[in-house]
Design an enzyme around this catalytic site. Sequence first.
Site, short mmCIF file in Angstrom:
data_model
loop_
_atom_site.label_atom_id
_atom_site.label_comp_id
_atom_site.label_asym_id
_atom_site.label_seq_id
_atom_site.Cartn_x
_atom_site.Cartn_y
_atom_site.Cartn_z
N ARG A 57 -52.40 13.00 80.16
CA ARG A 57 -52.53 14.17 78.97
C ARG A 57 -52.02 13.37 77.64
O ARG A 57 -52.53 13.16 76.33
CB ARG A 57 -52.99 15.41 79.24
CG ARG A 57 -53.41 15.48 80.23
CD ARG A 57 -55.50 15.53 79.24
NE ARG A 57 -56.18 15.42 80.92
CZ ARG A 57 -56.56 14.27 80.62
NH1 ARG A 57 -57.03 13.14 80.46
NH2 ARG A 57 -57.82 14.80 81.81
N GLU A 113 -52.88 9.93 76.67
CA GLU A 113 -54.20 10.31 76.37
C GLU A 113 -53.70 10.89 74.40
O GLU A 113 -54.52 10.40 73.90
CB GLU A 113 -54.61 10.58 76.54
CG GLU A 113 -56.23 10.54 76.36
CD GLU A 113 -57.22 12.06 77.27
OE1 GLU A 113 -58.63 11.27 77.74
OE2 GLU A 113 -56.81 13.25 77.46
N SER A 152 -37.53 7.82 65.15
CA SER A 152 -36.94 7.60 65.30
C SER A 152 -36.86 8.81 67.12
O SER A 152 -37.53 9.91 67.06
CB SER A 152 -35.59 7.77 65.41
OG SER A 152 -34.32 8.10 66.55
#
Length: 163
Positions: free
Chosen positions: A103, A106, A129
């Site tokens: 997830r 995703e 960064s």
Amino acid sequence: MSTQRLASLDSSIVSRLPDYSKPLFEAKTEKGLTFEAIANHLGRSEVAVAALFYGQAQASAEDVDKLSGLLGVPKEAIAAQMMGFPDRGRAGPMPPVEPLIYRLYEIVQNYGYAYKAIFNEKFGDGIMSAICFTTKVEKEVEEDGSTWAVITLRGKWLPFSRF
């Protein structure tokens, strides 16, 4: 022993982790300690401590001393690897198969270009960064009882240089 739910080591990834990961997780479980409790003892964030356990961050000599004392794991068994250079990014397959990690992946797949566009508009051409970086995980509960996960990613902005 604590009744707190504890994160434990998934046996399917042990072969991809440093040798010290397994004894650290075993000691953590045996002592009933959360990453938050260990982080408080070390004076570090709970995400940083979990990253130490998975070999994704470098420990200081002080971290090793405190972990050894708290968990009862001999310093000699963990110091060299934990204080060495981490081999980051090898803890799992790509794309991830563990649902929570997938997830997160995703989110970047779905919103990555949107994040990039907003970053560029706000900061110019550059990157955030992941080295000069902090992160934390928080839990929010709304009045109706629904629970929300809040992840904060805070990284220094690094503009691309012209050459």
